[in-house]
Design an enzyme around this catalytic site. Structure first.
Site, PDB file in Angstrom:
ATOM      1  N   ARG A   1      -5.715 -11.816   2.697  1.00  0.00           N
ATOM      2  CA  ARG A   1      -5.732 -11.850   1.237  1.00  0.00           C
ATOM      3  C   ARG A   1      -7.020 -11.187   0.737  1.00  0.00           C
ATOM      4  NH1 ARG A   1      -1.109 -12.528   1.381  1.00  0.00           N
ATOM      5  NH2 ARG A   1       0.139 -14.266   0.607  1.00  0.00           N
TER       6      ARG A   1
ATOM      7  N   HIS B   1      -0.883  -3.347   0.255  1.00  0.00           N
ATOM      8  CA  HIS B   1      -0.282  -4.650   0.633  1.00  0.00           C
ATOM      9  C   HIS B   1       1.075  -4.444   1.322  1.00  0.00           C
ATOM     10  CE1 HIS B   1      -0.332  -9.210  -0.406  1.00  0.00           C
ATOM     11  NE2 HIS B   1       0.362  -8.996   0.693  1.00  0.00           N
TER      12      HIS B   1
HETATM   13  P1  NAP Z   1      -0.469 -19.470   9.927  1.00  0.00           P
HETATM   14  O1  NAP Z   1       0.589 -19.427  10.980  1.00  0.00           O
HETATM   15  O2  NAP Z   1      -0.520 -20.656   9.027  1.00  0.00           O
HETATM   16  O3  NAP Z   1      -1.868 -19.324  10.704  1.00  0.00           O
HETATM   17  C1  NAP Z   1      -3.078 -19.506  10.091  1.00  0.00           C
HETATM   18  C2  NAP Z   1      -4.189 -19.463  11.151  1.00  0.00           C
HETATM   19  O4  NAP Z   1      -5.449 -19.511  10.476  1.00  0.00           O
HETATM   20  C3  NAP Z   1      -4.137 -20.680  12.080  1.00  0.00           C
HETATM   21  O5  NAP Z   1      -4.507 -20.305  13.391  1.00  0.00           O
HETATM   22  C4  NAP Z   1      -5.205 -21.591  11.490  1.00  0.00           C
HETATM   23  O6  NAP Z   1      -5.823 -22.475  12.402  1.00  0.00           O
HETATM   24  C5  NAP Z   1      -6.219 -20.576  11.018  1.00  0.00           C
HETATM   25  N1  NAP Z   1      -7.093 -21.159   9.998  1.00  0.00           N
HETATM   26  C6  NAP Z   1      -6.768 -21.712   8.814  1.00  0.00           C
HETATM   27  N2  NAP Z   1      -7.861 -22.172   8.182  1.00  0.00           N
HETATM   28  C7  NAP Z   1      -8.901 -21.916   9.002  1.00  0.00           C
HETATM   29  C8  NAP Z   1     -10.291 -22.178   8.947  1.00  0.00           C
HETATM   30  N3  NAP Z   1     -10.838 -22.807   7.899  1.00  0.00           N
HETATM   31  N4  NAP Z   1     -11.069 -21.809   9.981  1.00  0.00           N
HETATM   32  C9  NAP Z   1     -10.517 -21.194  11.063  1.00  0.00           C
HETATM   33  N5  NAP Z   1      -9.202 -20.914  11.191  1.00  0.00           N
HETATM   34  C10 NAP Z   1      -8.410 -21.273  10.169  1.00  0.00           C
HETATM   35  O7  NAP Z   1      -0.396 -18.186   9.003  1.00  0.00           O
HETATM   36  P2  NAP Z   1       0.260 -16.771   9.336  1.00  0.00           P
HETATM   37  O8  NAP Z   1       1.725 -16.843   9.213  1.00  0.00           O
HETATM   38  O9  NAP Z   1      -0.315 -16.293  10.617  1.00  0.00           O
HETATM   39  O10 NAP Z   1      -0.276 -15.890   8.098  1.00  0.00           O
HETATM   40  C11 NAP Z   1      -1.669 -15.702   7.866  1.00  0.00           C
HETATM   41  C12 NAP Z   1      -1.882 -15.055   6.520  1.00  0.00           C
HETATM   42  O11 NAP Z   1      -1.531 -13.675   6.561  1.00  0.00           O
HETATM   43  C13 NAP Z   1      -1.021 -15.574   5.361  1.00  0.00           C
HETATM   44  O12 NAP Z   1      -1.533 -16.788   4.857  1.00  0.00           O
HETATM   45  C14 NAP Z   1      -1.072 -14.444   4.356  1.00  0.00           C
HETATM   46  O13 NAP Z   1      -2.144 -14.649   3.464  1.00  0.00           O
HETATM   47  C15 NAP Z   1      -1.353 -13.213   5.209  1.00  0.00           C
HETATM   48  N6  NAP Z   1      -0.242 -12.241   5.188  1.00  0.00           N
HETATM   49  C16 NAP Z   1      -0.477 -10.978   4.726  1.00  0.00           C
HETATM   50  C17 NAP Z   1       0.547 -10.037   4.749  1.00  0.00           C
HETATM   51  C18 NAP Z   1       0.310  -8.620   4.325  1.00  0.00           C
HETATM   52  O14 NAP Z   1       1.261  -7.852   4.226  1.00  0.00           O
HETATM   53  N7  NAP Z   1      -0.914  -8.207   4.089  1.00  0.00           N
HETATM   54  C19 NAP Z   1       1.824 -10.383   5.218  1.00  0.00           C
HETATM   55  C20 NAP Z   1       2.028 -11.681   5.662  1.00  0.00           C
HETATM   56  C21 NAP Z   1       0.983 -12.611   5.653  1.00  0.00           C
HETATM   57  P3  NAP Z   1      -4.970 -23.618  13.161  1.00  0.00           P
HETATM   58  O15 NAP Z   1      -4.141 -22.855  14.177  1.00  0.00           O
HETATM   59  O16 NAP Z   1      -6.007 -24.469  13.768  1.00  0.00           O
HETATM   60  O17 NAP Z   1      -4.136 -24.290  12.115  1.00  0.00           O
HETATM   61  C1  GLV Z   2       2.429 -11.440   2.219  1.00  0.00           C
HETATM   62  O1  GLV Z   2       1.360 -11.146   1.826  1.00  0.00           O
HETATM   63  C2  GLV Z   2       2.791 -12.739   2.709  1.00  0.00           C
HETATM   64  O2  GLV Z   2       2.033 -13.692   2.551  1.00  0.00           O
HETATM   65  O3  GLV Z   2       3.882 -12.844   3.298  1.00  0.00           O
END
Ligand code: NAP
Ligand code: GLV
Length: 310
Positions: free
Chosen positions: A225, A273
């Site tokens: 983000r 994005h």
């Molecule tokens: P997720 O499965 O919820 O994973 C989040 C990871 O971050 C987990 O390993 C979590 O730790 C860690 N985390 C959270 N808070 C933390 C902290 N304070 N300190 C250290 N580690 C922390 O999320 P995801 O599905 O991988 O997605 C991640 C993010 O990618 C989304 O929230 C979104 O903002 C972004 N995204 C961007 C796009 C784009 O096109 N640019 C597309 C999709 C998603 P734990 O394992 O210990 O819980």
């Molecule tokens: C995109 O940014 C998502 O959070 O899926």
């Protein structure tokens, strides 16, 4: 008739509804703001719904997010206290891993420099090129997206380390957690990839202090983000040479304003994005599965923990 309300003004609603109807035919589908009977709405499928819209649906039972990140939805103080299912979809995961590998390889192989040399017709041949195994990549966030990206980078032979909130084990990847773990990871990370959710703990993490903790000449890739990055700290870090480059897919203001200095900085790669997209052809299955689970009284998966913020 139970209704699913699709709320995402910028998405191609018809493609979503067609794909959903093929898998769950016995629901009525509406596209916000066309919702004559709000009391019929049982499911909402939404990306950045305008604040208050979900609160106006008195019989809503489950909110499905079209995005993996639900930070914008959680900002709505009127968000009903109902199960909130975030997007986990193989297409979203694979797309993100492709983006991360593309950007890591771009900086690892000096692709921007060679493009510049080509523009000048300059046959610039370095004496040495680092191999992936000699390049340390740090991945912040080892969730659905971070773990997959880290695993594929490892398969490309990068020396991969990862950081999460709670301890994690991933084959072949050195893992860290907590404050102390972050400092250790940063001290070696020549390329740093941010795949954290946006929460009060992670907002502004990518700032001058963090850049200073990286090895000189490191690269930062932010695909999470815009608010993870303190934007005004980036260009000074690039201009001083502390950072050699940055790839940014997300920004404080989207679309990135046309006069923003990131557009033209020679060491910044800007993408709109698109690191990954939730697309109906791959993602509809996880929504249909969520509806099936809910109807069968089975536990929902990929639920957001509101206290944690992701
Ligand atoms: P997720 O499965 O919820 O994973 C989040 C990871 O971050 C987990 O390993 C979590 O730790 C860690 N985390 C959270 N808070 C933390 C902290 N304070 N300190 C250290 N580690 C922390 O999320 P995801 O599905 O991988 O997605 C991640 C993010 O990618 C989304 O929230 C979104 O903002 C972004 N995204 C961007 C796009 C784009 O096109 N640019 C597309 C999709 C998603 P734990 O394992 O210990 O819980
Ligand atoms: C995109 O940014 C998502 O959070 O899926």
């Amino acid at each position: 008739m139970p209704t699913l309300l699709f709320i995402s003004p910028h998405d191609h609603a018809a493609a979503w509804i067609d794909a959903l109807r093929a898998q769950v035919p016995d629901l009525t589908y509406r596209v916000w703001p066309d919702c004559p009977d709000p009391a019929d709405v049982v499911y909402a499928l939404a990306w950045r719904p305008p604040p208050g819209v979900l609160a106006g649906l008195p019989n809503l039972e489950v909110i499905f997010s079209l995005g993996a990140g639900v930070d914008a939805m959680l900002e709505d103080p009127t968000l009903p206290n109902l199960p909130l299912v975030r997007m986990v979809d193989y297409g979203l995961t694979e797309g993100m891993t492709e983006y991360v590998c593309q950007q890591v390889l771009y900086w690892h192989r000096g692709a921007g420099d060679f493009q510049e040399h080509q523009r000048r017709r300059d046959w610039h041949k370095p004496q040495e090129l680092k191999l992936a195994r000699e390049r340390r990549v740090g991945v912040l966030g080892l969730g659905v997206l971070g773990a997959d990206a880290a695993t594929v980078l490892k398969a490309l032979r990068f020396d991969v380390a990862g950081w999460s909130r709670t301890p994690k084990t991933l084959p072949g990847i050195e893992t860290f957690h907590g404050e102390e773990g972050l400092r250790t990871l940063l001290s070696g990370a020549e390329i740093l990839v941010c795949l954290l959710p946006l929460t009060s703990e992670t907002e502004g993490l990518l700032d001058a202090e963090l850049f200073a903790a990286l090895p000189r000449g490191a690269v930062v890739i932010n695909a999470a983000r815009g608010q993870h990055l303190v934007e005004e700290d980036l260009i000074p870090a690039l201009d001083s040479g502390q950072l050699a480059g940055a790839s940014l897919d997300v920004f404080h203001a989207e679309p990135l304003p046309r006069d923003h200095p990131f557009w033209t900085h020679p060491r910044i790669v800007v993408t709109p994005h698109i690191a990954s997209l939730t697309q109906p052809r791959t993602a509809v299955g996880s929504i249909a599965d969520g509806i099936r689970r809910h109807r069968a009284g089975e536990p929902l998966i990929n639920l957001v923990d509101r206290a944690r913020g992701y």
